[in-house]
Design a protein around this motif. Sequence first.
Motif, mmCIF file in Angstrom:
data_model
loop_
_atom_site.group_PDB
_atom_site.id
_atom_site.type_symbol
_atom_site.label_atom_id
_atom_site.label_comp_id
_atom_site.label_asym_id
_atom_site.label_seq_id
_atom_site.Cartn_x
_atom_site.Cartn_y
_atom_site.Cartn_z
ATOM 1 N N THR A 83 0.786 -1.234 0.000
ATOM 2 C CA THR A 83 0.000 0.000 0.000
ATOM 3 C C THR A 83 0.820 1.286 0.000
ATOM 4 O OG1 THR A 83 -0.151 -0.028 2.430
ATOM 5 C CG2 THR A 83 -1.943 -1.071 1.213
ATOM 6 N N MET A 84 1.795 1.391 0.875
ATOM 7 C CA MET A 84 2.397 2.692 1.150
ATOM 8 C C MET A 84 3.138 3.335 -0.031
ATOM 9 S SD MET A 84 1.134 3.521 3.947
ATOM 10 C CE MET A 84 2.058 4.906 4.625
ATOM 11 N N PRO A 85 3.838 2.582 -0.877
ATOM 12 C CA PRO A 85 4.423 3.229 -2.058
ATOM 13 C C PRO A 85 3.344 3.804 -2.987
ATOM 14 C CG PRO A 85 5.554 1.179 -1.609
ATOM 15 C CD PRO A 85 4.330 1.195 -0.731
ATOM 16 N N LEU A 86 2.194 3.162 -3.017
ATOM 17 C CA LEU A 86 1.088 3.673 -3.834
ATOM 18 C C LEU A 86 0.544 4.969 -3.254
ATOM 19 C CD1 LEU A 86 -0.798 0.298 -4.437
ATOM 20 C CD2 LEU A 86 1.048 1.328 -5.784
ATOM 21 N N HIS A 94 -0.689 13.454 -7.400
ATOM 22 C CA HIS A 94 -2.068 13.945 -7.295
ATOM 23 C C HIS A 94 -3.055 13.086 -8.091
ATOM 24 C CE1 HIS A 94 -0.137 17.319 -5.383
ATOM 25 N NE2 HIS A 94 0.564 17.553 -6.480
ATOM 26 N N TYR A 95 -2.889 11.762 -7.985
ATOM 27 C CA TYR A 95 -3.883 10.866 -8.563
ATOM 28 C C TYR A 95 -5.191 11.032 -7.795
ATOM 29 C CZ TYR A 95 0.091 8.458 -10.778
ATOM 30 O OH TYR A 95 1.203 8.163 -11.511
ATOM 31 N N SER A 96 -6.277 10.565 -8.372
ATOM 32 C CA SER A 96 -7.560 10.628 -7.671
ATOM 33 C C SER A 96 -7.640 9.521 -6.627
ATOM 34 C CB SER A 96 -8.719 10.480 -8.667
ATOM 35 O OG SER A 96 -8.770 9.149 -9.158
ATOM 36 N N MET A 97 -8.525 9.689 -5.664
ATOM 37 C CA MET A 97 -8.734 8.659 -4.656
ATOM 38 C C MET A 97 -9.228 7.372 -5.301
ATOM 39 S SD MET A 97 -8.513 7.516 -1.619
ATOM 40 C CE MET A 97 -7.955 8.988 -0.776
ATOM 41 N N GLU A 98 -10.048 7.482 -6.325
ATOM 42 C CA GLU A 98 -10.515 6.273 -7.015
ATOM 43 C C GLU A 98 -9.350 5.531 -7.657
ATOM 44 O OE1 GLU A 98 -13.659 4.633 -10.402
ATOM 45 O OE2 GLU A 98 -13.756 6.741 -9.765
ATOM 46 N N GLN A 99 -8.433 6.254 -8.295
ATOM 47 C CA GLN A 99 -7.261 5.608 -8.881
ATOM 48 C C GLN A 99 -6.448 4.893 -7.802
ATOM 49 O OE1 GLN A 99 -5.938 9.316 -10.853
ATOM 50 N NE2 GLN A 99 -5.590 8.059 -12.683
ATOM 51 N N LEU A 100 -6.262 5.551 -6.659
ATOM 52 C CA LEU A 100 -5.502 4.945 -5.570
ATOM 53 C C LEU A 100 -6.175 3.679 -5.061
ATOM 54 C CD1 LEU A 100 -3.236 4.958 -3.434
ATOM 55 C CD2 LEU A 100 -4.724 6.429 -2.032
ATOM 56 N N LEU A 101 -7.483 3.729 -4.853
ATOM 57 C CA LEU A 101 -8.200 2.567 -4.331
ATOM 58 C C LEU A 101 -8.166 1.404 -5.311
ATOM 59 C CD1 LEU A 101 -11.271 4.339 -2.697
ATOM 60 C CD2 LEU A 101 -9.312 3.330 -1.521
ATOM 61 N N ARG A 102 -8.339 1.690 -6.603
ATOM 62 C CA ARG A 102 -8.301 0.617 -7.607
ATOM 63 C C ARG A 102 -6.890 0.035 -7.731
ATOM 64 N NH1 ARG A 102 -13.043 -0.035 -9.894
ATOM 65 N NH2 ARG A 102 -14.530 1.692 -9.945
ATOM 66 N N ALA A 103 -5.881 0.896 -7.655
ATOM 67 C CA ALA A 103 -4.497 0.427 -7.700
ATOM 68 C C ALA A 103 -4.206 -0.472 -6.498
ATOM 69 C CB ALA A 103 -3.538 1.615 -7.723
ATOM 70 N N THR A 104 -4.712 -0.081 -5.339
ATOM 71 C CA THR A 104 -4.481 -0.867 -4.128
ATOM 72 C C THR A 104 -5.186 -2.214 -4.213
ATOM 73 O OG1 THR A 104 -4.334 1.200 -2.892
ATOM 74 C CG2 THR A 104 -4.567 -0.816 -1.611
ATOM 75 N N ALA A 138 0.590 -2.304 -9.566
ATOM 76 C CA ALA A 138 -0.288 -1.168 -9.294
ATOM 77 C C ALA A 138 0.344 0.147 -9.740
ATOM 78 C CB ALA A 138 -0.628 -1.130 -7.807
ATOM 79 N N LEU A 139 1.665 0.262 -9.634
ATOM 80 C CA LEU A 139 2.340 1.462 -10.136
ATOM 81 C C LEU A 139 2.173 1.576 -11.651
ATOM 82 C CD1 LEU A 139 5.708 1.505 -8.119
ATOM 83 C CD2 LEU A 139 3.788 3.118 -7.903
ATOM 84 N N VAL A 140 2.253 0.444 -12.347
ATOM 85 C CA VAL A 140 2.020 0.449 -13.798
ATOM 86 C C VAL A 140 0.606 0.944 -14.085
ATOM 87 C CG1 VAL A 140 1.849 -0.971 -15.889
ATOM 88 C CG2 VAL A 140 3.693 -1.386 -14.257
ATOM 89 N N TYR A 141 -0.362 0.439 -13.318
ATOM 90 C CA TYR A 141 -1.756 0.865 -13.480
ATOM 91 C C TYR A 141 -1.890 2.378 -13.287
ATOM 92 C CZ TYR A 141 -6.578 1.843 -12.180
ATOM 93 O OH TYR A 141 -7.818 2.410 -12.080
ATOM 94 N N LEU A 142 -1.291 2.899 -12.213
ATOM 95 C CA LEU A 142 -1.391 4.337 -11.931
ATOM 96 C C LEU A 142 -0.784 5.176 -13.048
ATOM 97 C CD1 LEU A 142 -0.568 4.521 -8.102
ATOM 98 C CD2 LEU A 142 -2.767 5.028 -9.199
#
Length: 198
Positions: A83-86, A94-104, A138-142
């Motif tokens: 989680t924490m690197p994401l 400044h990704y969106s919260m939705e992007q962060l949650l989906r990446a996680t 997940a970093l690739v996804y972001l």
Amino acid sequence: LEEIIFIGEAYVTNMALLIAGLESGKTTFGPMLKKKNGDKLVSDDEQKTASLMCNGAIEARVIGLDKPAMSITGSGAHGIIATMPLYAAYCVNHYSMEQLLRATALSYLVCTYIKEYSGKLSAFCGCAIAAGSGMACALVYLRGGTVDMMAHTLNNMASSITGMICDGGNQGCTMKGIAAVDAAYQSVELAMNGVYIY
């Protein structure tokens, strides 16, 4: 989105653990990683911010500070690396919260999938290998990458840190986390530029 909103609790829990570590006189890695990050919790350097957030929290966890970690597959260190690197990437870019949650969610799924094959007890370091690989995908996804880029990232991760041996939950987990974050960032950048282990 409403079905995965609960994942955000991981960031509240793990950030509190990180802050406890940075405020403790017992930690050494966290303060050094913060110094390397310009003495900031969040700098313009995503990788240094990721290493601080991830490994400062791991150190706090393994030295036994009185704060919980949000675990995945039964491990606090797994949960922190997944989680924490994401969260660092989210803060810096400044990704969106939705992007962060989906990446996680993706990070958790890949981590859990790898753990299904390694078993509940294994000689390898699952927090670096399983959680680190999930986090790398997940970093690739972001960054807007493709599934093929994620597969190539996994090839790079599997070819680099798979030999890491688990010697139990101790301060060494912090150093293993540092190696995992470094490997993830290298693996992602290489894979997204078409460079990967075949």
